[in-house]
Design a protein around this motif. Sequence first.
Motif, PDB file in Angstrom:
ATOM      1  N   GLU A 270      -4.029 -37.118 -21.050  1.00 46.04           N
ATOM      2  CA  GLU A 270      -4.140 -37.630 -19.689  1.00 46.04           C
ATOM      3  C   GLU A 270      -2.881 -38.396 -19.273  1.00 46.04           C
ATOM      4  OE1 GLU A 270      -5.890 -37.690 -17.046  1.00 46.04           O
ATOM      5  OE2 GLU A 270      -7.735 -36.647 -17.560  1.00 46.04           O
ATOM      6  N   LYS A 271      -2.338 -38.032 -18.117  1.00 41.03           N
ATOM      7  CA  LYS A 271      -1.167 -38.743 -17.602  1.00 41.03           C
ATOM      8  C   LYS A 271      -1.533 -40.159 -17.169  1.00 41.03           C
ATOM      9  CE  LYS A 271       1.432 -34.710 -15.918  1.00 41.03           C
ATOM     10  NZ  LYS A 271       1.981 -34.031 -14.709  1.00 41.03           N
ATOM     11  N   ASN A 272      -2.728 -40.320 -16.671  1.00 41.79           N
ATOM     12  CA  ASN A 272      -3.151 -41.628 -16.186  1.00 41.79           C
ATOM     13  C   ASN A 272      -4.553 -41.944 -16.701  1.00 41.79           C
ATOM     14  OD1 ASN A 272      -3.466 -44.016 -14.804  1.00 41.79           O
ATOM     15  ND2 ASN A 272      -3.847 -43.050 -12.819  1.00 41.79           N
ATOM     16  N   PRO A 273      -4.683 -42.213 -18.003  1.00 38.72           N
ATOM     17  CA  PRO A 273      -6.027 -42.440 -18.564  1.00 38.72           C
ATOM     18  C   PRO A 273      -6.719 -43.671 -18.007  1.00 38.72           C
ATOM     19  CG  PRO A 273      -4.335 -43.020 -20.158  1.00 38.72           C
ATOM     20  CD  PRO A 273      -3.633 -42.341 -19.028  1.00 38.72           C
ATOM     21  N   SER A 274      -5.946 -44.626 -17.479  1.00 36.28           N
ATOM     22  CA  SER A 274      -6.561 -45.874 -17.027  1.00 36.28           C
ATOM     23  C   SER A 274      -7.452 -45.691 -15.808  1.00 36.28           C
ATOM     24  CB  SER A 274      -5.475 -46.915 -16.716  1.00 36.28           C
ATOM     25  OG  SER A 274      -4.671 -46.483 -15.640  1.00 36.28           O
ATOM     26  N   LYS A 275      -7.400 -44.516 -15.177  1.00 36.48           N
ATOM     27  CA  LYS A 275      -8.302 -44.291 -14.045  1.00 36.48           C
ATOM     28  C   LYS A 275      -9.723 -43.969 -14.519  1.00 36.48           C
ATOM     29  CE  LYS A 275      -6.896 -39.436 -13.447  1.00 36.48           C
ATOM     30  NZ  LYS A 275      -6.151 -38.513 -12.578  1.00 36.48           N
ATOM     31  N   TYR A 276      -9.896 -43.744 -15.817  1.00 41.53           N
ATOM     32  CA  TYR A 276     -11.236 -43.577 -16.384  1.00 41.53           C
ATOM     33  C   TYR A 276     -11.727 -44.939 -16.859  1.00 41.53           C
ATOM     34  CZ  TYR A 276     -10.506 -38.506 -16.485  1.00 41.53           C
ATOM     35  OH  TYR A 276     -10.277 -37.207 -16.141  1.00 41.53           O
ATOM     36  N   CYS A 277     -12.849 -45.403 -16.322  1.00 42.40           N
ATOM     37  CA  CYS A 277     -13.359 -46.731 -16.641  1.00 42.40           C
ATOM     38  C   CYS A 277     -14.753 -46.661 -17.239  1.00 42.40           C
ATOM     39  CB  CYS A 277     -13.435 -47.592 -15.382  1.00 42.40           C
ATOM     40  SG  CYS A 277     -11.842 -48.020 -14.695  1.00 42.40           S
ATOM     41  N   SER A 278     -15.018 -47.553 -18.153  1.00 38.26           N
ATOM     42  CA  SER A 278     -16.365 -47.686 -18.686  1.00 38.26           C
ATOM     43  C   SER A 278     -17.310 -48.128 -17.582  1.00 38.26           C
ATOM     44  CB  SER A 278     -16.389 -48.721 -19.817  1.00 38.26           C
ATOM     45  OG  SER A 278     -17.712 -49.095 -20.125  1.00 38.26           O
ATOM     46  N   ILE A 279     -18.397 -47.409 -17.429  1.00 35.68           N
ATOM     47  CA  ILE A 279     -19.392 -47.772 -16.430  1.00 35.68           C
ATOM     48  C   ILE A 279     -20.201 -48.969 -16.902  1.00 35.68           C
ATOM     49  CG2 ILE A 279     -21.473 -46.909 -15.235  1.00 35.68           C
ATOM     50  CD1 ILE A 279     -20.101 -44.127 -15.285  1.00 35.68           C
ATOM     51  N   MET A 280     -20.192 -49.226 -18.193  1.00 37.12           N
ATOM     52  CA  MET A 280     -20.933 -50.352 -18.748  1.00 37.12           C
ATOM     53  C   MET A 280     -20.127 -51.657 -18.718  1.00 37.12           C
ATOM     54  SD  MET A 280     -23.776 -48.996 -19.402  1.00 37.12           S
ATOM     55  CE  MET A 280     -24.326 -47.287 -19.376  1.00 37.12           C
ATOM     56  N   THR A 281     -18.824 -51.578 -18.977  1.00 39.53           N
ATOM     57  CA  THR A 281     -18.014 -52.799 -19.094  1.00 39.53           C
ATOM     58  C   THR A 281     -16.824 -52.852 -18.150  1.00 39.53           C
ATOM     59  OG1 THR A 281     -16.559 -51.877 -20.802  1.00 39.53           O
ATOM     60  CG2 THR A 281     -18.606 -52.925 -21.551  1.00 39.53           C
TER      61      THR A 281
END
Length: 639
Positions: A554-565
């Motif tokens: 992923e070029k920008n993995p930080s756009k995936y966020c934990s829905i729990m935390t």
Amino acid sequence: ISEIKSLKETPSTMTRVAVIGCGPSGMFFLHALALRRKRLEEDGDTAAIAGLPDVTCFERLASPGGLWRSDRNTANNVGEEKKEDETSQADSNKMYEGLWTNAPKEAIEFFDYTYDEHFGRAMPVYMPRQLILEYMMTRCTRNNPSLFHNVKFNTTVKSVIFDEDLGQFVIQTVNADGSSTESFFDKCIWAAGENGIPTIPKDTSWVLSMGGFKGVVVHSSKSGSNFDELVCGKKVLLIGDSYSAEDLTLQAIKLGVKNVDIISRSGEGICVQTGSWPNGCVRIYKEYELTSVTNDGRGVIVTSDTEGEAILNDIDTVICCTGYSPNTNMLDPSLVPASNWPCFEENNFEEYEMLKDWKMPKNSMSEVLGDIPLGKISQPGYVRHDIYRGQLMKNPNMMYFLERTDTPLLDMDIQAWLLLAYITGDLSLPSKDEMKKFNLLTLLEGYKNPSVRYDSEENYGEHWYSFAKKHEDHWSNDLSDERAKQLGRDHGDFNFRLLARDMQDVKYPTQIGTFSKLNEKGRSFVNLGVGSDNARTCLNKDSPDASWRTFRDEKNPSKYCSIMTGTRAAPLKCRWLDLNGCSVDEIVDAVKPSESYARSPLNSAIEANVLKSTILGPVTKSYDASVDNPCDFIHSNDN
């Protein structure tokens, strides 16, 4: 005879439940029961504790985990007969070693144990199989070290029948030493998994064997630990284009395969949707079929109705990524659900009267497809005509875990709560007519969505397929088009609304909306899937990084966020192709979630509510659904 007499004379007040299989489904059911027991014990509710079921789980392997284990025992399933269309059986059902998750890990994080708690650091979007298995196992056992004490490992279920006179299931099992046991239960839960028996289609097996193919032929489940020997420096043919083919293709490239040819009969699998493969060594044969063997047994001919024949020479290894069938061989035929819905034809609806005048609502495909009447309905994964919410309608004491959505682990956890709710009486079973109506309404709600209907309804599927072939420049054929993405988003929205309905009814600690509408967390789940699809379609063979980039890079993995935390995903430690192991330290740098990856300001409220839900019991709404998820997925073509 004495046991039967005893059962008749002194019936137990405790419901006895048999669970077949201790893969994720069986594990999650035991975990849901343990959570409930813990809550009741802390509340001092002895009456409710007495009403909990007495559960015995049977697992033919030596430990829990099922298909997620790559080191599984390969002992035969006693009593299984080889079927003509099964060239591989459950006795060789070993998961290939190269499995990573195909979907973002954020879609399979649980309310009572987060990735932050388990790993202590931000993790990549996609993860190795073994790490997810360790996470699931720890989640189930950290507060319940005796969770598996009532599991009979190394025990094969040979037969299950329902004795009408007793009103109970009679289950015969075979132990590792060959001894047999007969037991009696009030309810039986099939949790053996739908990936039970590896299958190779008859026509594929026939072409290769009768044609005298001289290379190696294996099912994907049998590639196992010698996968490198099958692919390193070899020419490999994969038959099938779904997730197992994707996994093995990437693993083969990592191990130095010479080239990979993929036959896609449908032309619609995930491999076809991938824009580019590393090293340029993969060819996709879209809408082709294997038709014959050539080149003195070293090559094959594949054929397309539109493109004609293609000859693939010097094939060393054929891997059949052709799926599995569920292993229900131990069940009496009367306990096995039907494989298909009835055939709906004009004036032949019989009891399905409400379908007669049904019309699909206007949608993005209506202008080009028009109004298509209902035709033959195959078995949609999300609803079965003879199973009501996991219960066989003709005998609701027979229960099933079934994969209904594209997030099976979360789905299984919710189903565990659902089945437990019916067993304990928290939910009441409606009449058969009400069950039938519920299923039909669920079916038709799905059929409002073009892609859902396309998957399982013959008339609509044929019309759309014919249109797509004649109009290849239509936007629906371009997966990068926003309208095509919206079709996928709508499909995902329906999948998660199915889960939301069950979560609401059983008071699951995390709420994602209702069957009518998802809340922000529900929409975030949908967007995770859309983002994963984009990661594949956006791969470009002309890009400077095409020689190494995979959808997992992923070029920008930080756009995936934990829905729990709210924790944002971390980048891989290096290029996925260069990773040499699967341990945490080998795939990601040691960065705590709080250091470099922003967390949601809702964290403390969410975590407090999760704790309350786990200790004090289910709540109707786990936290304020009106508050936007600060990590709602970014809709962008930027991968």
